[in-house]
Design an enzyme around this catalytic site. Structure first.
Site, short mmCIF file in Angstrom:
data_model
loop_
_atom_site.label_atom_id
_atom_site.label_comp_id
_atom_site.label_asym_id
_atom_site.label_seq_id
_atom_site.Cartn_x
_atom_site.Cartn_y
_atom_site.Cartn_z
N CYS A 22 12.00 -39.52 -39.58
CA CYS A 22 12.46 -41.17 -40.04
C CYS A 22 12.68 -42.34 -39.17
O CYS A 22 13.59 -41.66 -37.73
CB CYS A 22 13.71 -40.48 -40.95
SG CYS A 22 12.97 -39.69 -42.10
N HIS B 117 -3.44 -28.41 -39.59
CA HIS B 117 -4.37 -26.73 -40.06
C HIS B 117 -5.52 -27.25 -39.84
O HIS B 117 -6.38 -28.53 -39.60
CB HIS B 117 -4.20 -27.60 -41.74
CG HIS B 117 -3.01 -27.93 -42.07
ND1 HIS B 117 -2.02 -26.01 -42.87
CD2 HIS B 117 -1.63 -28.87 -42.45
CE1 HIS B 117 -0.99 -27.28 -42.45
NE2 HIS B 117 -0.44 -28.25 -42.92
N SER C 75 11.82 -35.14 -38.75
CA SER C 75 11.28 -34.81 -39.46
C SER C 75 10.48 -33.78 -39.21
O SER C 75 11.18 -32.55 -39.48
CB SER C 75 10.89 -35.59 -40.87
OG SER C 75 10.23 -34.90 -41.98
#
Length: 399
Positions: free
Chosen positions: A87, A72, A67
């Protein structure tokens, strides 16, 4: 026709703190740290893109076969917000976050994990280097209380209770477990009129105590949310009506949301049987509050709250050679506190219990003699059980 399975994954959202601002402004360093953490956690990294902003701050996004992940940064606050979504079973997103925090020299200030697209299996820690995987068919309740993470879900063993990813009881085996815990203690005690239950949030022990002839049961549990979730969602133990009555002290069972350690300390009513039914002791987590209810001082307080001829019984761990450290420690503590100690091994082989009382007559013969007169007819405890399952493992007998 059965379609393809739904995607199942875990999404970890984390807040990292106390990071050097220079580290958080280094786009190339962040790219490398994120890619390395993901790879070490089992993920397959396809691409990593980084963008630096003015006057400061960086965003890094990794595309994974499983995935994605992103970072940030806010250098002016020494913080980074991270999400890792994977996943399947190949990657461990929680480990990726921990490794990234270490690489950046920071700490995980806050983290939460969400199941996405379905329910992932439960990975139950068994011993160092060994994990048991439970396929979950239909989760019916998930909650994080101030004390533990609770999952009630369907498994191959029926509706099953997990606390902090450890299986506590399951529909198909819960009676075998609880009978081995309570019935021998009830048989050994001089009386069964008054019973104290500490833990055992399902309520099965309270029901067994009444069936065995108790006139009053005090059930003490620290986690009200856990007891209520069990009453609502488990097909065994208390139902919601019975729990409401017990919480109101309307009837022979009184539920108290309190600290079991404090309950047994000092003066108070005397009990014929005291049952301590908790998740496993955590010797690798010295500050875990559970450990207080396995210690010598707690056992001594329980002993001092017994009526004459009373018995204390506690869940004591696993007898398997490769994971019996907590059982051996409990065995030693029980012998420090009680004049007579009896071992009981459940037919569900993972569980064993220790009974403590003042020194007296032959414990096994006393239990066998009392069995025919017990008002309750156990399904899994009979005369042969009392003869065979009360023989301690050799490592205990030769301590």
């Amino acid at each position: 026709m059965t379609g393809p399975p739904a995607p199942v994954g875990l999404h970890v959202l984390a807040d990292l703190d106390r990071i050097d601002p220079a580290v958080l402004d280094d786009a190339d360093g962040l790219r490398t740290a994120l890619a390395d953490a993901l790879t070490a956690a089992g993920a397959t990294v396809r691409q990593v893109v980084a963008e630096a902003f003015e006057p400061h701050g960086v965003t890094v996004v990794a595309l994974l076969s499983e995935s994605h992940a992103s970072v940030h940064t806010w250098p002016e606050h020494g913080r980074a917000l991270v999400d890792v979504f994977t996943c399947g079973d190949a990657a461990d997103p929680e480990r990726a976050v921990a490794l990234l925090a270490t690489a950046l020299g920071g700490t995980v200030r806050e983290s939460r994990t969400e199941a996405r697209g379905g329910t992932p299996p439960v990975r139950e820690p068994i011993a160092p280097g060994l994990t048991r995987v439970w396929d979950v068919e239909r989760p019916v309740h998930r909650e994080t209380t101030p004390y533990q993470r609770i999952l009630i879900a369907g498994t191959a063993h029926g509706v099953t209770l997990f606390c902090d990813d450890e299986r506590q009881s399951a529909e198909s085996t819960q009676l075998v477990y609880h009978e081995a815990l309570f019935v021998p203690a009830a048989l050994l005690a001089r009386s069964r009129a008054r019973v104290l239950v500490i833990g055992s949030s399902e309520g099965v022990v309270s029901e067994l105590a009444l069936a065995c002839g108790a006139g009053h049961v005090d059930h003490v549990d620290l986690d009200a949310a856990a007891v209520r979730a069990c009453a609502t969602h488990l097909p065994y133990g208390y139902d919601e009506k019975a729990l409401a009555a017990a919480e109101a002290h309307d009837g022979p069972v009184h539920v108290h949301y309190a600290d079991g350690l404090q309950w047994v300390r000092g003066e108070g009513p005397r009990y014929d049987v005291i049952v301590v039914d908790l998740p496993d002791e955590r010797p690798d987590e010295p500050d875990n509050q559970l450990n207080r209810l396995y210690g010598r001082d707690f056992l001594a307080d329980c002993r001092d709250r017994l009526a004459p001829g009373g018995v204390v019984v506690s869940q004591a761990g696993n007898p398997a050679l490769w994971r019996d450290a907590t059982l051996r420690a409990a065995w030693a503590r029980f012998h420090e506190v009680f004049g007579d100690v009896v071992y009981v091994g459940s037919d569900e082989h993972e569980w064993s219990f220790l009974l403590g009382r003042a020194a007296g007559d032959d414990a096994v013969e006393r239990m066998r003699a009392a069995l025919p007169g017990l008002p309750y007819r156990p399904l899994s405890v009979d005369d042969e059980f009392l003869r065979s399952r009360t023989v301690p493992p050799r490592r205990l007998r030769t301590r």
